[in-house]
Design a protein around this motif. Structure first.
Motif, PDB file in Angstrom:
ATOM      1  N   ALA A  22      42.204  82.102 -56.578  1.00  0.00           N
ATOM      2  CA  ALA A  22      42.918  80.907 -56.123  1.00  0.00           C
ATOM      3  C   ALA A  22      42.249  80.326 -54.878  1.00  0.00           C
ATOM      4  O   ALA A  22      42.096  79.104 -54.740  1.00  0.00           O
ATOM      5  CB  ALA A  22      44.378  81.250 -55.839  1.00  0.00           C
ATOM      6  N   ARG A  23      41.830  81.180 -53.940  1.00  0.00           N
ATOM      7  CA  ARG A  23      41.151  80.695 -52.730  1.00  0.00           C
ATOM      8  C   ARG A  23      39.833  80.008 -53.071  1.00  0.00           C
ATOM      9  O   ARG A  23      39.474  78.975 -52.499  1.00  0.00           O
ATOM     10  CB  ARG A  23      40.921  81.856 -51.757  1.00  0.00           C
ATOM     11  CG  ARG A  23      42.188  82.366 -51.091  1.00  0.00           C
ATOM     12  CD  ARG A  23      41.872  83.242 -49.901  1.00  0.00           C
ATOM     13  NE  ARG A  23      41.141  84.435 -50.308  1.00  0.00           N
ATOM     14  CZ  ARG A  23      41.731  85.588 -50.607  1.00  0.00           C
ATOM     15  NH1 ARG A  23      43.047  85.679 -50.562  1.00  0.00           N
ATOM     16  NH2 ARG A  23      41.030  86.634 -50.958  1.00  0.00           N
ATOM     17  N   ALA A  24      39.086  80.585 -54.033  1.00  0.00           N
ATOM     18  CA  ALA A  24      37.812  79.974 -54.431  1.00  0.00           C
ATOM     19  C   ALA A  24      38.042  78.603 -55.066  1.00  0.00           C
ATOM     20  O   ALA A  24      37.286  77.649 -54.828  1.00  0.00           O
ATOM     21  CB  ALA A  24      37.071  80.900 -55.406  1.00  0.00           C
ATOM     22  N   ASP A  25      39.102  78.455 -55.863  1.00  0.00           N
ATOM     23  CA  ASP A  25      39.411  77.171 -56.496  1.00  0.00           C
ATOM     24  C   ASP A  25      39.747  76.116 -55.443  1.00  0.00           C
ATOM     25  O   ASP A  25      39.304  74.962 -55.541  1.00  0.00           O
ATOM     26  CB  ASP A  25      40.578  77.344 -57.462  1.00  0.00           C
ATOM     27  CG  ASP A  25      40.938  76.044 -58.158  1.00  0.00           C
ATOM     28  OD1 ASP A  25      40.109  75.524 -58.923  1.00  0.00           O
ATOM     29  OD2 ASP A  25      42.054  75.537 -57.907  1.00  0.00           O
ATOM     30  N   ILE A  26      40.507  76.508 -54.416  1.00  0.00           N
ATOM     31  CA  ILE A  26      40.858  75.568 -53.339  1.00  0.00           C
ATOM     32  C   ILE A  26      39.599  75.127 -52.587  1.00  0.00           C
ATOM     33  O   ILE A  26      39.425  73.950 -52.248  1.00  0.00           O
ATOM     34  CB  ILE A  26      41.879  76.214 -52.386  1.00  0.00           C
ATOM     35  CG1 ILE A  26      43.226  76.376 -53.102  1.00  0.00           C
ATOM     36  CG2 ILE A  26      42.053  75.379 -51.122  1.00  0.00           C
ATOM     37  CD1 ILE A  26      44.246  77.136 -52.300  1.00  0.00           C
ATOM     38  N   ALA A  27      38.658  76.090 -52.325  1.00  0.00           N
ATOM     39  CA  ALA A  27      37.419  75.748 -51.621  1.00  0.00           C
ATOM     40  C   ALA A  27      36.583  74.762 -52.435  1.00  0.00           C
ATOM     41  O   ALA A  27      36.006  73.810 -51.886  1.00  0.00           O
ATOM     42  CB  ALA A  27      36.619  77.021 -51.324  1.00  0.00           C
ATOM     43  N   ASP A  28      36.522  74.960 -53.772  1.00  0.00           N
ATOM     44  CA  ASP A  28      35.766  74.026 -54.621  1.00  0.00           C
ATOM     45  C   ASP A  28      36.369  72.629 -54.580  1.00  0.00           C
ATOM     46  O   ASP A  28      35.655  71.620 -54.546  1.00  0.00           O
ATOM     47  CB  ASP A  28      35.737  74.537 -56.065  1.00  0.00           C
ATOM     48  CG  ASP A  28      34.882  75.790 -56.217  1.00  0.00           C
ATOM     49  OD1 ASP A  28      34.057  76.031 -55.316  1.00  0.00           O
ATOM     50  OD2 ASP A  28      35.053  76.513 -57.215  1.00  0.00           O
ATOM     51  N   ARG A  29      37.684  72.534 -54.587  1.00  0.00           N
ATOM     52  CA  ARG A  29      38.344  71.222 -54.543  1.00  0.00           C
ATOM     53  C   ARG A  29      38.012  70.496 -53.229  1.00  0.00           C
ATOM     54  O   ARG A  29      37.763  69.289 -53.214  1.00  0.00           O
ATOM     55  CB  ARG A  29      39.859  71.381 -54.671  1.00  0.00           C
ATOM     56  CG  ARG A  29      40.320  71.802 -56.058  1.00  0.00           C
ATOM     57  CD  ARG A  29      41.839  71.971 -56.078  1.00  0.00           C
ATOM     58  NE  ARG A  29      42.323  72.378 -57.383  1.00  0.00           N
ATOM     59  CZ  ARG A  29      42.620  71.540 -58.371  1.00  0.00           C
ATOM     60  NH1 ARG A  29      42.469  70.225 -58.167  1.00  0.00           N
ATOM     61  NH2 ARG A  29      43.062  71.972 -59.529  1.00  0.00           N
ATOM     62  N   ARG A  30      38.014  71.237 -52.148  1.00  0.00           N
ATOM     63  CA  ARG A  30      37.724  70.608 -50.853  1.00  0.00           C
ATOM     64  C   ARG A  30      36.283  70.110 -50.797  1.00  0.00           C
ATOM     65  O   ARG A  30      36.014  69.044 -50.230  1.00  0.00           O
ATOM     66  CB  ARG A  30      37.995  71.607 -49.724  1.00  0.00           C
ATOM     67  CG  ARG A  30      39.489  71.874 -49.496  1.00  0.00           C
ATOM     68  CD  ARG A  30      39.715  72.907 -48.420  1.00  0.00           C
ATOM     69  NE  ARG A  30      41.126  73.105 -48.150  1.00  0.00           N
ATOM     70  CZ  ARG A  30      41.607  74.068 -47.360  1.00  0.00           C
ATOM     71  NH1 ARG A  30      40.760  74.916 -46.780  1.00  0.00           N
ATOM     72  NH2 ARG A  30      42.904  74.171 -47.164  1.00  0.00           N
TER      73      ARG A  30
END
Length: 293
Positions: free
Chosen positions: A132-140
């Motif tokens: 989930a943290r990696a997905d948020i970083a990609d979105r940013r």
């Protein structure tokens, strides 16, 4: 202040500032409301500045003994100590008034040390959080919002509903940390444990029991007769399960593992007049009435 309330060390009978005759009658009525619920517990009585006679202390012990509760300690003014010692009870003098900060430090010091070691089932969630943290970083990095926002159509305002009184739902006891053998949690409501429940530990709740870890002790949900109550655990290997008046004492067989090798979360519930254990991801089928899981 409530006359009878549960503590981690057992029950507390608050008699300070009360007329003892009326308080004993109220206590007898409270214990009669839930016969057997407090059986096996220990209790401490707080008299404050009230000085009980030996007969009054004997009456209190008799009331508690009828409900299966053992009176072990008495708290109050120093003059109570001879009466308590003569009855074979522990005595603790009233504590001097303390500042809120000092009282908070004292309570923190009395708490048992917490074990933060998680079971394999609980540790399996770490990979999910990392993804989930990696997905948020990609979105940013793409300039998108961390959490997508939905543009919902404006709802037509509706008239405010009429207000009415409703009964308060049962409270939930939240316990972070592992329960060792010999420890017990009793609560009028739901119990949530973040950690493991080792063999010899006991959970008794009038509502549901949820263990975010390994449940290897005794769990009793719906202790006041609620057969709809359930027991949930990330790893369910309880030595005894109870729901309302239903009892399952056989150790669960090996559970099917998930694809990553971890044990699947499960739920215990009453079905067809007995306790059944169901994989958590199959509960939806069960509630929709699918005959075979």
């Amino acid at each position: 202040m409530a006359l009878l309330r549960g503590r981690r060390q057992g029950l507390e009978i608050a008699l300070a500032g009360r007329e003892l005759g009326e308080a004993f009658e109220e206590l007898e009525a409270r214990l009669a409301e839930r016969p057997g619920f407090y059986r096996g517990s220990s209790a401490a009585a707080t008299f404050g500045d009230t000085l009980p006679t030996p007969d009054e202390l004997a009456r209190l012990r008799a009331l508690l003994s009828q409900a299966g509760v053992e009176l072990r300690r008495v708290t109050g003014i120093p003059a109570i100590e001879p009466v308590a010692r003569a009855g074979g009870l522990e005595f603790e003098a009233n504590a001097a008034p303390a500042s809120p900060a000092h009282e908070l430090d004292r309570r923190r010091a009395l708490r048992p040390p917490r074990e933060l070691k998680l079971s394999d089932a609980a540790r399996s969630l770490v990979a999910d959080f990392a993804g989930a943290r990696a997905d948020i970083a990609d979105r940013r990095q793409r300039g998108e919002a961390s959490v997508p926002r939905l543009d919902l159509p404006k709802a037509v305002p509706e008239p405010a509903p009429a207000l009415h009184l409703v009964a308060a739902p049962p409270s939930t006891l939240y316990h972070p940390g592992t329960l060792r053998g010999g420890q017990a949690l009793h609560h009028d409501g739901n119990i949530v444990v973040i950690g493991d429940v080792n063999p010899g530990a006991e959970l008794i709740a009038s509502g549901d029991v949820l263990v975010f870890g390994r449940l290897a002790g005794v769990a009793h949900a719906g202790a006041e007769g609620d057969a709809e109550a359930r027991v949930y655990a990330l790893e369910l290997v309880a030595t005894q399960l109870r729901i309302a008046t239903f009892i399952a004492t056989e150790a669960p067989e090996s559970r099917p593992a998930s694809r990553d090798g971890s044990v699947r979360a499960e739920a215990a519930l009453v079905r067809d007049g007995r306790i059944a254990v169901v994989a958590f991801d199959q509960l939806g089928k069960l509630e929709r009435g699918v005959p075979s899981l």
